[in-house]
Design a protein around this motif. Structure first.
Motif, PDB file in Angstrom:
ATOM      1  N   GLY A   1      -0.750   2.063   4.786  1.00 39.29           N
ATOM      2  CA  GLY A   1       0.507   1.826   4.081  1.00 39.29           C
ATOM      3  C   GLY A   1       1.699   2.331   4.858  1.00 39.29           C
ATOM      4  O   GLY A   1       1.603   3.326   5.575  1.00 39.29           O
ATOM      5  N   VAL A   2       2.806   1.646   4.743  1.00 40.98           N
ATOM      6  CA  VAL A   2       4.056   2.148   5.311  1.00 40.98           C
ATOM      7  C   VAL A   2       5.084   2.240   4.193  1.00 40.98           C
ATOM      8  O   VAL A   2       5.057   1.470   3.245  1.00 40.98           O
ATOM      9  N   LEU A   3       5.971   3.207   4.332  1.00 39.45           N
ATOM     10  CA  LEU A   3       6.940   3.461   3.276  1.00 39.45           C
ATOM     11  C   LEU A   3       8.299   3.694   3.910  1.00 39.45           C
ATOM     12  O   LEU A   3       8.412   4.457   4.868  1.00 39.45           O
TER      13      LEU A   3
ATOM     14  N   ARG B   1       1.501   7.006  -6.519  1.00 37.14           N
ATOM     15  CA  ARG B   1       0.538   8.092  -6.772  1.00 37.14           C
ATOM     16  C   ARG B   1       1.237   9.447  -6.759  1.00 37.14           C
ATOM     17  O   ARG B   1       0.969  10.297  -7.605  1.00 37.14           O
TER      18      ARG B   1
ATOM     19  N   ALA C   1       0.851  -1.206   0.000  1.00 33.26           N
ATOM     20  CA  ALA C   1       0.000   0.000   0.000  1.00 33.26           C
ATOM     21  C   ALA C   1       0.883   1.252   0.000  1.00 33.26           C
ATOM     22  O   ALA C   1       0.630   2.208  -0.726  1.00 33.26           O
ATOM     23  N   GLY C   2       1.955   1.216   0.795  1.00 33.20           N
ATOM     24  CA  GLY C   2       2.891   2.344   0.832  1.00 33.20           C
ATOM     25  C   GLY C   2       3.515   2.570  -0.541  1.00 33.20           C
ATOM     26  O   GLY C   2       3.699   3.704  -0.976  1.00 33.20           O
TER      27      GLY C   2
ATOM     28  N   TYR D   1       2.154   1.903  -3.475  1.00 32.66           N
ATOM     29  CA  TYR D   1       1.175   2.560  -4.345  1.00 32.66           C
ATOM     30  C   TYR D   1       0.992   4.026  -3.967  1.00 32.66           C
ATOM     31  O   TYR D   1       0.766   4.881  -4.825  1.00 32.66           O
ATOM     32  N   SER D   2       1.075   4.305  -2.684  1.00 30.91           N
ATOM     33  CA  SER D   2       0.929   5.690  -2.245  1.00 30.91           C
ATOM     34  C   SER D   2       2.052   6.549  -2.830  1.00 30.91           C
ATOM     35  O   SER D   2       1.844   7.656  -3.318  1.00 30.91           O
ATOM     36  N   GLN D   3       3.267   6.000  -2.838  1.00 27.17           N
ATOM     37  CA  GLN D   3       4.399   6.712  -3.427  1.00 27.17           C
ATOM     38  C   GLN D   3       4.257   6.780  -4.956  1.00 27.17           C
ATOM     39  O   GLN D   3       4.577   7.790  -5.573  1.00 27.17           O
TER      40      GLN D   3
ATOM     41  N   MET E   1      -6.146   1.303   2.398  1.00 34.10           N
ATOM     42  CA  MET E   1      -5.289   0.326   3.071  1.00 34.10           C
ATOM     43  C   MET E   1      -4.171   1.081   3.790  1.00 34.10           C
ATOM     44  O   MET E   1      -3.547   1.963   3.200  1.00 34.10           O
TER      45      MET E   1
ATOM     46  N   ASN F   1       1.122   6.270   4.911  1.00 31.04           N
ATOM     47  CA  ASN F   1       1.152   6.374   3.450  1.00 31.04           C
ATOM     48  C   ASN F   1       0.092   5.429   2.886  1.00 31.04           C
ATOM     49  O   ASN F   1       0.401   4.398   2.302  1.00 31.04           O
ATOM     50  N   ASN F   2      -1.155   5.793   3.103  1.00 26.14           N
ATOM     51  CA  ASN F   2      -2.246   4.877   2.806  1.00 26.14           C
ATOM     52  C   ASN F   2      -2.653   4.938   1.346  1.00 26.14           C
ATOM     53  O   ASN F   2      -2.478   5.953   0.677  1.00 26.14           O
ATOM     54  N   TYR F   3      -3.207   3.833   0.882  1.00 25.48           N
ATOM     55  CA  TYR F   3      -3.668   3.794  -0.502  1.00 25.48           C
ATOM     56  C   TYR F   3      -4.917   2.956  -0.566  1.00 25.48           C
ATOM     57  O   TYR F   3      -4.954   1.832  -0.056  1.00 25.48           O
TER      58      TYR F   3
ATOM     59  N   TYR G   1      12.619   6.556  -8.059  1.00 27.40           N
ATOM     60  CA  TYR G   1      13.365   5.537  -7.325  1.00 27.40           C
ATOM     61  C   TYR G   1      12.798   5.292  -5.931  1.00 27.40           C
ATOM     62  O   TYR G   1      13.020   4.237  -5.352  1.00 27.40           O
ATOM     63  N   LYS G   2      12.056   6.250  -5.393  1.00 23.79           N
ATOM     64  CA  LYS G   2      11.363   5.958  -4.130  1.00 23.79           C
ATOM     65  C   LYS G   2      10.326   4.869  -4.365  1.00 23.79           C
ATOM     66  O   LYS G   2      10.179   3.944  -3.560  1.00 23.79           O
TER      67      LYS G   2
ATOM     68  N   ASN H   1      19.886   9.836  -5.921  1.00 28.85           N
ATOM     69  CA  ASN H   1      18.457   9.678  -6.200  1.00 28.85           C
ATOM     70  C   ASN H   1      18.086   8.220  -6.405  1.00 28.85           C
ATOM     71  O   ASN H   1      16.996   7.799  -6.068  1.00 28.85           O
TER      72      ASN H   1
ATOM     73  N   GLY I   1      16.545   5.811  -3.665  1.00 28.96           N
ATOM     74  CA  GLY I   1      15.173   5.865  -3.180  1.00 28.96           C
ATOM     75  C   GLY I   1      15.039   6.576  -1.848  1.00 28.96           C
ATOM     76  O   GLY I   1      13.963   6.627  -1.273  1.00 28.96           O
TER      77      GLY I   1
END
Lengths: 486, 1069
Positions: free
Chosen positions: B692-694, A55, A48-49, A51-53, B690, B685-687, A106-107, B747, B750
């Motif tokens: 989300g974690v990033l 977006r 989910a994270g 996909y959030s990135q 759901m 970081n939800n999507y 790249y994130k 870069n 990430g």
């Protein structure tokens, strides 16, 4: 006296003992690398994270800069705070053109890489869930690298996550575009194989159909732009055929409803927006703020937005495409012109979000792949393979909804005329959806159709259709060389 | 019984000796004093010792000169002593001038002690103890209450500005009432981690703005590493020690003070009025691509009606000029008449703000219980619309003598404050104040007009639609138990708890731009627990060796919690809290914690107060690092030599005191993210609904302390009897290694960056302070002091990144492999870059021969086309630094540095009888200010709605030959310069100004009411004060925010520091 001595001793003993535990501060609200990727829930959160990135990577100016602004259809809106001349005029410049930084890509790729590395080692209650999540990661990685290869040509291919500053590959070089595209194709196959869910799943994440659309998109590109020839066209066709045969997807009768109903049956893949997650879909850059609209027209009919209007279509596009055929039901949806007096109000009418509580939330999902494109891909592939009459049949499915006329395009058209017609229809059908720039290139018309590009094939060492890399990217990694010509 | 006998052999009369010791420590609140006992011989003389106000003085040390005989005064200031005839009695007391009186058979001897001018014998608070200034071997600067009192400020840091050598203080939130100031000691120690000093209030780590300046006894700044090493891991940027007032033996002393006054701007910017604005902007638009907009609804366009934010329009046929409007012929079509309003938004925004401060304190005590308590209230209206601050605070410090050898010291403080500020100061001071004068203030229905956009509004509109209330509640409680175990041996334990709660409420009313009615509520809490145990041994041997040993442990635990909720969609402006808003947008809470454990020890030794030595060591463990890198060791050592104590130096006429000192030590800095070593995945970081974690931070388990090694040499000098002229000098160098450096990652990784221990930076400089009691004759006295500190920095080592000098940031030219700016090895930090102007192009020939200018859009009035890089007459020509024939990024050079090299202040005090005049000025030199706001003003930016300064009218280029004839000194006026040639809107030597200033910080006139008045009113004392603060800046910088807001950012007008005129009265009961 002794009493105090005992007390003091006790105090010292208490304070010194247990130091080590005392110094283990609980992170409470944070996930750290030591407590991530251990179970199913964490894997789902990681995806989910990702996909959030994803977006944020494909949104706002960045999206428009990569996919729209160079096609000659755009100009500064009523409040052009940003300098996009470099893009309008096709004179990209490393230091002045915005959004040339690779970080957002790249994130997303790093999040996908982490998923691809860790998910296989996690026990899932249901193995299908695990496979689907892996498919998501491969799909997103393939999508990112495909776009990067088109935007910059050679880019560093990073397929393992970075987890330490001591990583010896921390400063990669640019890999050949062919190598990158080969990885894209491999990832698409991996995504396809892992996508055990055969149905729709949902329309904002990877699905069989979404993967097939990406595959068709990629193979059409390599067929036409990278010498892939008929072999790649046939790969693309197989992928499209699977989508066309899927009863879960069909054309909506009304073109406007495609953009008013979220996740409708025409949508194959879109990027999800929601007031609770992200309400800054790029459509906000096309709308007018109240200060630019006479008050009696606020939301009647001019949609009011709290953002400044940075972009509008140029007259050429409105006249030569949207108004080319009277009665085109798409015209007012792609762009609306409203001129009650001397002032012309012009705005893109597709991504208008919602008007809630006297405010506009820019939350329309970004359409990436929809069924109409599957049909037009099919037409393009057939025509390229020489089956022009069959291509016209497909093309007319789109024309029928647009103009309400059967057999709008006569079956007597030549192969070249049909290519022109397909491109023409695509440029209207997918107006402001981020297709125009690469469509024009794929059909080989960039140096013909785009006024600012005419006769400039050899400028920038022939790389004028690519973008330079931001100086910041090079400063942070001296192994990166600038795109030749910039 | 001699004192030595008493101390060495406590068995013989131990009880008596101990009791005396306690009384001394009790009375003097200080180090152990050695008291000789009188042997009963000769005649008994008695008397009373008082201070210069007539109050009895307990604890005065009386000795018979040349003998070991002596006594001390009792709580009523009385004493009696057996003496031989013609003996000389020596009366001494800390902080008082020592007196000698010969006994010639008087029945009683009454002595009045005069206070000693602050001198080399004053007590200085050092970490975990105090020491006499005389034997100190480190660089410590001190400010006493009398320098802080009666300056009506609510922030301690502000009151200290310019008073401490080597300490730079600037007002980071400008003139916002209740705003903080930032402190930099010796330039800092780090590159991109905190350079803020450790602040310790009564032994507890706190913020300086937690305290009411009226409660302060004194402030000490520990600057060199030998003095700060005792604070180990957090001391690299220096330590500020604040001691609050404690109760004194004697009857209650009650003071009430109040002051009130107004804050106003110290200067107004000279902006054009509406007529000149219209003239400049319409004329500029007419010869530009914006000609088409002349009739649009704009500040300078005529397409406005009664509902437009702007007032400018053509006068209708047969229409009279309406009330409140002015008129003029249209400069671009003189046949038509323009009508418009002329509003001065600077005047509308800035109005005198009323300030009131009240403080009531009581101080006194018996042998068993002593107390110091105060309450205070401040109510401050800012000079800019809608800004406000109030604070209530109370403090109680109570000391209990529990047993003969057991003292309990308690402290308790609370404050409650409310602040109303701007979400972003720039919205007002870099925007609203500069709104075009043709903008409307109100519409016909009385509602406020909205200005240009949400952040560039009419200030009254801005203030009307936004509510921002910040409430801060702070409470600290603590206690310290001290046990005198044996003579000279003392053990103390202390515990402190501090809690800070902050709530923030904001609401935006439905308005022209946004009707969401967004409501926000934030709550955050910090809890801090500190426990310490310290053992002190203080002893003298054989009249020559003085030894002090301190050992202790310290534990600190901090827990933070933050929460936030946001909702919108309420149907009315009446209810401004979340409950009325149906659409909940944000609900989150966040919790973190950290712990620190330290063990420390220090030995100070002197031989006959002549040769001085100090060593200290601290071992700290911090939870901010992985287990294997948690502990650091921080040593310090210093030596001193008081030359004037040597026999061969006796009898010199001028040189009274000279001490040479040298010190060296290491300190640390642990200010990385609390969990940075573990890597970080950010939640939220939800999507698609759901969670989300990033991954946002890469882990780095090898993170460890940043270490600063500092050495310092200096001297203390006292000239003339009683050290009437006192001077301090220090030279220091500090090198920070293992910098906690936020290294940019490629870069492709990430990630944006990672904290690593890389690099090396050096700071060095000198400090000088001098104080002089110039004159004291009868009722007249005059004293003055001066201080200066110079600080310079150099980057020594940076992470290897393949670029020349490992430069980070700045500009790097891949073709020449050369760079400039940012930070780079061997270079000074905080540079500002820009192009250098050469001359103003005066004619077409020069224009055609000009360099290609990459920032010029090249619209020419001749062909109406934009040709990138083209120049036209009236443009700046720039210096082509790299000789490539093109003006671009790579022609930028260092135009200056944003941080001053030299800061300091000077003050002088004149007194005559009851009247005193005090003048204090401070200065900062050696820096530049890159101004972004003046650039915008001259450039008519943001749609041309910015008001230019008046010199544009007279100084700008108009036609060919203006330069040759000397008519113009500035480039052409362009409508929206940022979209044209950028003559104004870029950083050049013309938009970067010298920042040097001399501020008239305080002028204070005070008058002590004569005794006749106070007696008549039955008061103890009464004092009136008239003071002015920030009266004027002498500076070449044309803006108004001379003290800009941060280390490395451009000045982008923050809240100007106000000039305050205050009238105060202080009454003692």
């Amino acid at each position: 006296m002794k009493r105090y001595r005992i007390l003091l001793g006790l105090f010292l003993a208490l304070t010194i003992a247990g130091c080590e535990d005392f110094l283990d501060a609980d992170p409470y609200s944070l996930v750290t690398s030591q407590n991530m990727w251990r179970n199913e829930a964490e894997a789902m959160a990681g995806i989910a994270g990702m996909y959030s990135q994803f977006r944020s990577t494909f949104n706002d100016f960045d999206f428009l800069i990569y996919f729209e602004l160079r096609s000659g259809f755009w100009q500064t809106g009523t409040s052009g705070a940003n300098q996009w001349d470099d893009l309008f005029l096709n004179t990209p410049n490393a230091s002045s053109t915005p959004s040339l930084d690779w970080t957002p890509f790249y994130k997303t790729i790093n999040a996908a890489n982490l998923g691809i590395k860790y998910i296989p080692g996690i026990d899932f209650g249901n193995e299908d869930t695990k496979d689907n999540l892996l498919a998501d990661a491969y799909f997103v990685r393939a999508f990112c690298y495909f776009q990067m290869a088109r935007i910059w040509g050679d880019v560093p291919l990073v397929i393992l996550p970075y987890e330490s500053a001591d990583d010896e590959n921390l400063y990669p070089t640019r890999d050949d575009m062919e190598v990158v595209m080969a990885q894209v194709k491999e990832d698409i196959d991996m995504a396809y194989d892992h996508m055990v869910d055969l149905g729709v799943r949902n329309r904002v994440m990877a699905s069989r159909a979404a993967i097939n659309m990406l595959k068709a998109d990629v193979y059409l590109w390599t067929a036409k732009r990278m010498g892939g020839g008929n072999a790649d066209l046939l790969e693309a066709e197989a992928a499209v055929d699977e989508v066309l045969a899927d009863p879960n997807y069909q054309l909506l009768p009304s073109y406007e409803q495609v953009f008013r109903i979220e996740q409708n049956s025409e949508i194959i893949f879109s990027i999800y927006f929601d007031i609770l997650e992200a309400s800054n879909q790029y459509g906000m850059r096309f709308m007018l703020p109240p200060g630019d609209i006479e008050s009696q027209y606020w939301n009647n009919p001019v949609p009011v937005s709290s953002n400044a209007q940075w972009l509008t279509y140029v007259d050429d596009y409105v006249n030569n495409y949207l108004l080319a055929t009277p009665g085109d039901t798409r015209s007012e949806v792609v762009n609306t012109d409203f001129q009650p007096g001397t002032v012309l109000y012009r705005w893109v009418n597709k991504y208008i979000g919602e008007w809630v509580n006297e405010a506009r939330n820019d939350v329309t999902d970004t359409r990436i792949y929809r069924f109409a494109e599957a049909i037009l891909f099919k037409a393009e592939i057939l025509n390229a393979l020489g089956s022009t009459p069959e291509a016209i049949i497909e093309l007319n499915k789109i024309a029928k909804r647009a103009y309400g006329v059967d057999d709008f395009y006569a079956n007597t058209l030549t192969q070249e005329e049909v290519d022109d017609a397909i491109l023409h229809e695509r440029l209207i059908e997918f107006g402001a959806e981020g297709k125009s720039w690469y469509d024009i290139i794929r059909f080989g018309k960039a140096f013909e159709m785009i006024p600012t590009l005419v006769g400039r094939e050899n400028e920038y060492e022939g790389n004028i259709l690519l973008l330079p890399v931001s100086p910041n990217t090079i400063t942070k990694n001296p192994n990166i060389v600038q795109t030749p010509g910039f | 019984m001699s004192k030595n006998f008493c101390l060495k052999k406590p068995d013989g009369g131990r009880h008596f000796c101990l009791r005396l010791d306690r009384r001394i420590s009790l009375l003097l609140i200080s180090l152990l004093l050695i008291i000789p006992m009188a042997m009963a011989q000769g005649q008994v003389v008695s008397g009373t010792v008082t201070d210069d106000t007539g109050d009895p003085l307990p604890g005065v040390n009386i000795t018979v000169k040349g003998t070991a005989t002596g006594t001390i005064t009792d709580p009523d200031g009385k004493f009696s002593l057996s003496v031989e005839p013609n003996a000389v009695l020596v009366f001494s007391f800390v902080g008082m001038e020592t007196q000698e009186i010969t006994y010639t058979g008087q029945a009683s001897i009454n002595v009045t002690m005069a206070p000693l001018a602050v001198g080399l014998d004053e007590l200085v608070v050092i970490g975990y103890g105090t020491q006499s200034r005389r034997t100190i071997t480190t660089a410590i600067t001190k400010v006493d209450a009398d320098k802080l009192e009666e300056v009506p400020v609510t922030s301690v840091a502000t009151a200290l500005q310019g008073k401490l050598s080597g300490v730079r203080i600037y007002q980071s939130s400008g003139g916002q009432p209740g705003g903080d100031a930032t402190i930099r000691i010796r330039g800092g120690s780090s590159i991109n981690k905190s350079n803020a000093p450790l602040v310790i209030i009564d032994g507890v780590v706190r913020d300086l703005d937690d305290i009411n300046p009226a409660d302060i006894e004194n402030v000490q700044v520990l600057k060199d590493a030998s003095s700060t090493a005792i604070y180990g891991a957090r001391a690299s940027n220096g330590v500020v020690l604040v001691t609050t007032k404690r109760g004194k033996l004697g009857k209650a002393e009650i003071n009430f003070s109040t002051n009130t006054g107004y804050a106003t701007p110290w200067k107004y910017m000279d902006m054009v009025d509406a007529e000149d604005f219209i003239y400049l902007s319409r004329e500029a638009a007419n010869r530009s691509p914006f000609q088409k907009d002349l009739n649009k609804p704009l500040s300078w366009g005529t397409g406005n009606d009664e509902n437009s934010p702007w007032s400018l329009r053509y006068l209708g046929d047969g229409e009279e000029v309406p009330d409140g409007y002015k008129s003029m012929p249209d400069p671009v079509d003189p046949s038509k008449t323009l009508i418009f309003q002329d509003n001065d938004f600077q005047d509308i925004t800035l109005n005198p703000g009323l300030e009131q401060n009240y403080s009531l304190s009581a101080n006194g005590g018996t042998e068993k219980i002593k107390y110091a308590a105060s309450i205070g209230y401040s109510d401050i209206e800012g000079m800019s619309v809608g800004t406000y601050f109030n604070r209530f605070n109370g403090r109680a410090n109570v000391d209990f003598l529990l047993r003969e050898n057991l003292t309990l010291t308690t402290r308790m403080d609370h404050s409650t404050s409310k602040t109303n500020n701007y979400g972003n100061q720039r919205d007002i001071f870099a925007r609203s104040i500069w709104l075009a004068p043709t903008a409307r203030v109100t519409f016909a229905d009385g509602t406020y007009a909205p200005g240009e956009n949400t952040t560039f509004t009419n200030p009254l509109f801005y203030n009307d639609v936004r509510k921002r209330d910040i409430y801060l509640y702070r409470t600290g409680v603590g206690a310290n138990l001290a046990w005198d175990i044996l003579p000279g041996l003392k053990a103390e334990v202390s515990g402190d708890y501090f809690i800070r709660n902050r709530t923030f409420e904001s609401f935006e009313k439905a308005n022209y731009y946004r009707s969401n009615r967004t409501a926000v509520f934030e709550y955050s809490q910090t809890k801090q627990y500190q426990f310490e145990g310290v053992v002190t041994y203080d002893r003298s041997f054989a009249d020559a060796h003085n030894l002090n040993i301190v050992a202790g442990i310290s534990q600190l635990y901090i827990e933070d919690m933050d929460s936030r909720a946001e909702a919108e969609g309420a149907s009315t402006d009446l209810v401004q809290t979340l409950n009325a808003a149906p659409l909940k947008l944000d609900a989150s809470s966040y919790r973190t914690s950290e712990a620190l454990v330290g063990m420390f020890g220090r030995i100070t030794y002197d031989f006959k107060k002549k040769y001085l030595l100090g060593v200290s060591l601290r071992r700290d463990g911090s939870s901010r690092f992985a287990r294997e890198n948690r502990y650091g060791i921080f040593p310090g050592a210093s030596v001193g030599w008081i030359i004037t104590e040597e026999d061969f130096m006796q009898g010199l006429p001028v040189l009274n005191t000279l001490k040479l000192r040298a010190s060296m030590g290491q300190t640390g800095n642990n200010l990385v993210g609390r969990y940075a070593y573990a890597g970080e995945y950010q939640v939220g970081n939800n999507y698609y609904g759901m969670a989300g974690v990033l991954a946002t931070e890469m882990p780095n388990r090898s993170l460890r302390w940043e270490t600063t090694t500092q050495w310092d040499v200096g001297f203390d000098l006292g000239l003339f009897r009683g050290d009437r002229i006192r001077a301090l000098f220090d030279y220091y160098e500090k090198v920070t290694t293992d910098l906690l450096f936020n290294v940019p990652l490629p870069n492709e990784s990430g990630y944006n960056n990672i904290d690593q221990n890389v690099g090396k930076v050096k700071f060095w400089g000198y400090e000088f302070e001098i104080q002089a009691d110039i004159l004291k004759k009868g009722k007249f006295y005059w004293s003055a002091d001066f201080n200066i500190g110079y600080n310079m920095n150099r980057v020594l080592e940076l992470p290897d990144n393949g670029i020349d000098k490992n430069r980070i940031g700045g500009i790097y030219d891949p073709n020449t492999m050369k760079g400039v700016g940012g930070i780079a090895e061997g270079e000074r930090m905080y540079s500002v870059l820009g192009q250098v102007t050469d001359f103003i192009i005066d004619n077409w020939e020069q224009a055609n021969n000009a360099y290609f200018d990459a920032s010029a859009r090249g619209w020419s009035p001749l062909d109406g086309q934009k040709v990138k890089g083209r120049k036209i007459p009236g443009d700046w020509e720039y210096v082509d630094q790299n000789g490539d024939g093109v003006i671009d990024e790579y022609d930028k050079v260092v135009l200056g540095y944003l941080v001053p090299t030299t800061v300091g202040g000077f003050s002088t005090r004149f007194g005559y009888g009851n009247l005193e005049l005090h003048v204090f000025m401070d200065y900062a030199l050696g820096h530049s200010i890159a101004d972004a706001t003046l650039r915008r003003s001259y450039g008519l930016v943001v749609g041309g709605n910015y008001t230019p300064l008046a010199d544009l009218l007279t100084e700008a280029w108009r036609e060919e030959g203006d330069i040759a004839s000397g008519k113009a000194t500035m480039p052409r006026v362009d409508m929206q310069d940022q979209k044209q040639q950028k003559n104004y809107q870029r950083t050049t030597d013309k938009s970067v100004y010298k920042g040097d200033y001399l501020a008239v910080r305080e002028v204070r006139l005070s008058y002590n009411a004569p005794k006749a008045w106070t007696d008549a009113l039955r008061l103890g004392s009464m004092r009136f004060t008239l003071s002015g603060q920030n009266l004027h800046y002498f500076t070449a910088y044309p803006g108004w925010q001379t003290e800009y807001s941060s280390d490395a950012n451009y000045n982008d007008n923050t809240y100007p520091i106000p000039r305050k005129i205050m009238l105060g009265i202080k009454i003692g009961f």
